[in-house]
Design a protein around this motif. Sequence first.
Motif, PDB file in Angstrom:
ATOM      1  N   ARG A 218       0.828  -1.196   0.000  1.00 36.24           N
ATOM      2  CA  ARG A 218       0.000   0.000   0.000  1.00 36.24           C
ATOM      3  C   ARG A 218       0.869   1.257   0.000  1.00 36.24           C
ATOM      4  O   ARG A 218       1.802   1.360   0.786  1.00 36.24           O
ATOM      5  CB  ARG A 218      -0.897   0.011   1.251  1.00 36.24           C
ATOM      6  CG  ARG A 218      -1.841   1.196   1.337  1.00 36.24           C
ATOM      7  CD  ARG A 218      -2.696   1.111   2.600  1.00 36.24           C
ATOM      8  NE  ARG A 218      -1.878   1.209   3.803  1.00 36.24           N
ATOM      9  CZ  ARG A 218      -1.476   2.350   4.349  1.00 36.24           C
ATOM     10  NH1 ARG A 218      -1.795   3.512   3.778  1.00 36.24           N
ATOM     11  NH2 ARG A 218      -0.770   2.350   5.455  1.00 36.24           N
ATOM     12  N   PRO A 219       0.602   2.221  -0.858  1.00 39.91           N
ATOM     13  CA  PRO A 219       1.413   3.438  -0.900  1.00 39.91           C
ATOM     14  C   PRO A 219       1.349   4.222   0.413  1.00 39.91           C
ATOM     15  O   PRO A 219       0.312   4.265   1.073  1.00 39.91           O
ATOM     16  CB  PRO A 219       0.780   4.252  -2.045  1.00 39.91           C
ATOM     17  CG  PRO A 219       0.032   3.245  -2.864  1.00 39.91           C
ATOM     18  CD  PRO A 219      -0.436   2.201  -1.900  1.00 39.91           C
ATOM     19  N   VAL A 220       2.456   4.813   0.787  1.00 39.78           N
ATOM     20  CA  VAL A 220       2.538   5.702   1.955  1.00 39.78           C
ATOM     21  C   VAL A 220       3.172   6.997   1.466  1.00 39.78           C
ATOM     22  O   VAL A 220       4.260   6.991   0.886  1.00 39.78           O
ATOM     23  CB  VAL A 220       3.378   5.072   3.085  1.00 39.78           C
ATOM     24  CG1 VAL A 220       3.514   6.047   4.252  1.00 39.78           C
ATOM     25  CG2 VAL A 220       2.740   3.764   3.559  1.00 39.78           C
ATOM     26  N   ARG A 221       2.513   8.127   1.714  1.00 34.06           N
ATOM     27  CA  ARG A 221       2.919   9.382   1.088  1.00 34.06           C
ATOM     28  C   ARG A 221       4.242   9.924   1.594  1.00 34.06           C
ATOM     29  O   ARG A 221       5.060  10.419   0.829  1.00 34.06           O
ATOM     30  CB  ARG A 221       1.831  10.441   1.293  1.00 34.06           C
ATOM     31  CG  ARG A 221       0.539  10.203   0.512  1.00 34.06           C
ATOM     32  CD  ARG A 221      -0.526  11.166   0.949  1.00 34.06           C
ATOM     33  NE  ARG A 221      -0.883  10.963   2.364  1.00 34.06           N
ATOM     34  CZ  ARG A 221      -1.721  11.743   3.036  1.00 34.06           C
ATOM     35  NH1 ARG A 221      -2.271  12.789   2.439  1.00 34.06           N
ATOM     36  NH2 ARG A 221      -1.996  11.493   4.298  1.00 34.06           N
ATOM     37  N   ASN A 222       4.457   9.856   2.902  1.00 37.52           N
ATOM     38  CA  ASN A 222       5.642  10.516   3.453  1.00 37.52           C
ATOM     39  C   ASN A 222       6.059   9.853   4.760  1.00 37.52           C
ATOM     40  O   ASN A 222       5.385   8.947   5.270  1.00 37.52           O
ATOM     41  CB  ASN A 222       5.377  12.007   3.660  1.00 37.52           C
ATOM     42  CG  ASN A 222       4.099  12.262   4.456  1.00 37.52           C
ATOM     43  OD1 ASN A 222       3.854  11.609   5.472  1.00 37.52           O
ATOM     44  ND2 ASN A 222       3.287  13.198   3.974  1.00 37.52           N
ATOM     45  N   GLU A 225       3.450   9.965   7.778  1.00 34.67           N
ATOM     46  CA  GLU A 225       2.408   8.938   7.726  1.00 34.67           C
ATOM     47  C   GLU A 225       2.975   7.578   8.136  1.00 34.67           C
ATOM     48  O   GLU A 225       2.330   6.821   8.866  1.00 34.67           O
ATOM     49  CB  GLU A 225       1.832   8.860   6.314  1.00 34.67           C
ATOM     50  CG  GLU A 225       0.672   7.880   6.187  1.00 34.67           C
ATOM     51  CD  GLU A 225       0.100   7.836   4.775  1.00 34.67           C
ATOM     52  OE1 GLU A 225      -0.609   6.856   4.461  1.00 34.67           O
ATOM     53  OE2 GLU A 225       0.360   8.776   3.999  1.00 34.67           O
ATOM     54  N   ASN A 354       9.909   4.371  -0.565  1.00 34.75           N
ATOM     55  CA  ASN A 354      10.115   5.794  -0.297  1.00 34.75           C
ATOM     56  C   ASN A 354      10.141   6.127   1.195  1.00 34.75           C
ATOM     57  O   ASN A 354      10.637   7.184   1.594  1.00 34.75           O
ATOM     58  CB  ASN A 354       9.043   6.632  -0.995  1.00 34.75           C
ATOM     59  CG  ASN A 354       7.642   6.366  -0.457  1.00 34.75           C
ATOM     60  OD1 ASN A 354       7.203   5.222  -0.398  1.00 34.75           O
ATOM     61  ND2 ASN A 354       6.932   7.411  -0.072  1.00 34.75           N
TER      62      ASN A 354
END
Length: 427
Positions: A218-222, A225, A354
């Motif tokens: 699942r993507p995590v923005r920064n 988060e 990231n």
Amino acid sequence: MENELAKSRWYRLLPIAFITYSLAYLDRANFGFGAASGMGDDLQINPAMSSLLSSLFFLGYFFFQVPGAIYAQKRSAKRLVFWSLILWGGLAMATGIISNINALIVIRFLLGVVESAVMPAMLLFLSRWFTKAERSQANTYLILGNPVTILWMSVLSGYLIQAVGWRWMFILEGLPAIVWAYFWWRLVDDKPQDAHWLTPDEKQALTRQLEREQQGIRPVRNYGEAFRSKVVLLLSFQYALWSIGVYGFVMWLPSILKAAPDMDIVKTGWLSAVPYVLAIIGMVSVSYYSDKSQQRKIFVWPFLVVGALAFYGSYLVGPSSFWLSFILLIVAGGAMYAPYGPFFAIIPEVLPQNVAGGAMALINSFGALGSFIGAYIVGYLNGSTGGFGASYLFMAASLLLSAILTLLALKKTTPAAVVEPGKVKAS
């Protein structure tokens, strides 16, 4: 093609990672031998100050983990580790030169600052070179630098102190890190795309596989988060409690053994090495089966429970039987080290690239905080009670709580193996 690539990565990168982390661990763990020899008398260090000096390293380690990891992720792990090698080698050598306790306080703190970036940078480095099916074993060969180094360092330091004194021990054991910095710079590359020793097809195959694995996460923005996520917070506190046990053990085992009847520094060195033999066997075996089964949780918490029970057993035995207590300490040491590979494989498998490096650094920084607490309180308890029973209870309770938090943190995490993009097999 991927099989050929895997073979070249294993023998090209892992020995370098192992040596680098070994040298880092050498220059942090030999302080326990200096403290158990004539260092305290020469510098007029009382028991309370000895506990503070043992733990100050971890305070510096705690504050600078995340900034170092972010630099490694956004810029260059290779450059960061290069300068760290030179600086920590110099600081370790300076420990053998100074004659002022205030200078030693500064050196211990700065040594923690300089070494703080090494662990997360190296874990990030390996995550760019090894796939999920390989990562637990790759992490283990890195972290094996810890018990393997303590094993031979325990014996070598005992002989060096006996032959040339504690000052020359620090000087001689600090120099290799500075020399190794040259080899590190010449031999490693930050990413597969930079490696001249890989063919274009090999680079492409590895890059495709790593990108495919990212599609199931699942993507995590920064970083904010990521740091607020339940799994990262729980694993941070879990690792802090785990590290209380590990570093209370590592930093004070030589002093615990030295207190036994008819024990000199050479015998202390040989006996201090024994728990790390079991640790090495456990780490290699556990990482192999964790990767083979693609399970992580089941290869972490049971070993922490075993370590807790072994420390509690040492408390019950007390000073009545040195050898039975020592056997239980061997079990505790081996059990605490065994799960490192699977544990550090978890975060790159539940968080995207990231933010994974920063999350691993945050968890490791809490481990440093736990190490600070463990090294300080174990030393304080040993000094204030005149025995080791209270510190055994303290380390047992910490490991038991760590095992409980492991179960809570990984109750509903995404697993180690990606089935297909967007779908993940339950762990």
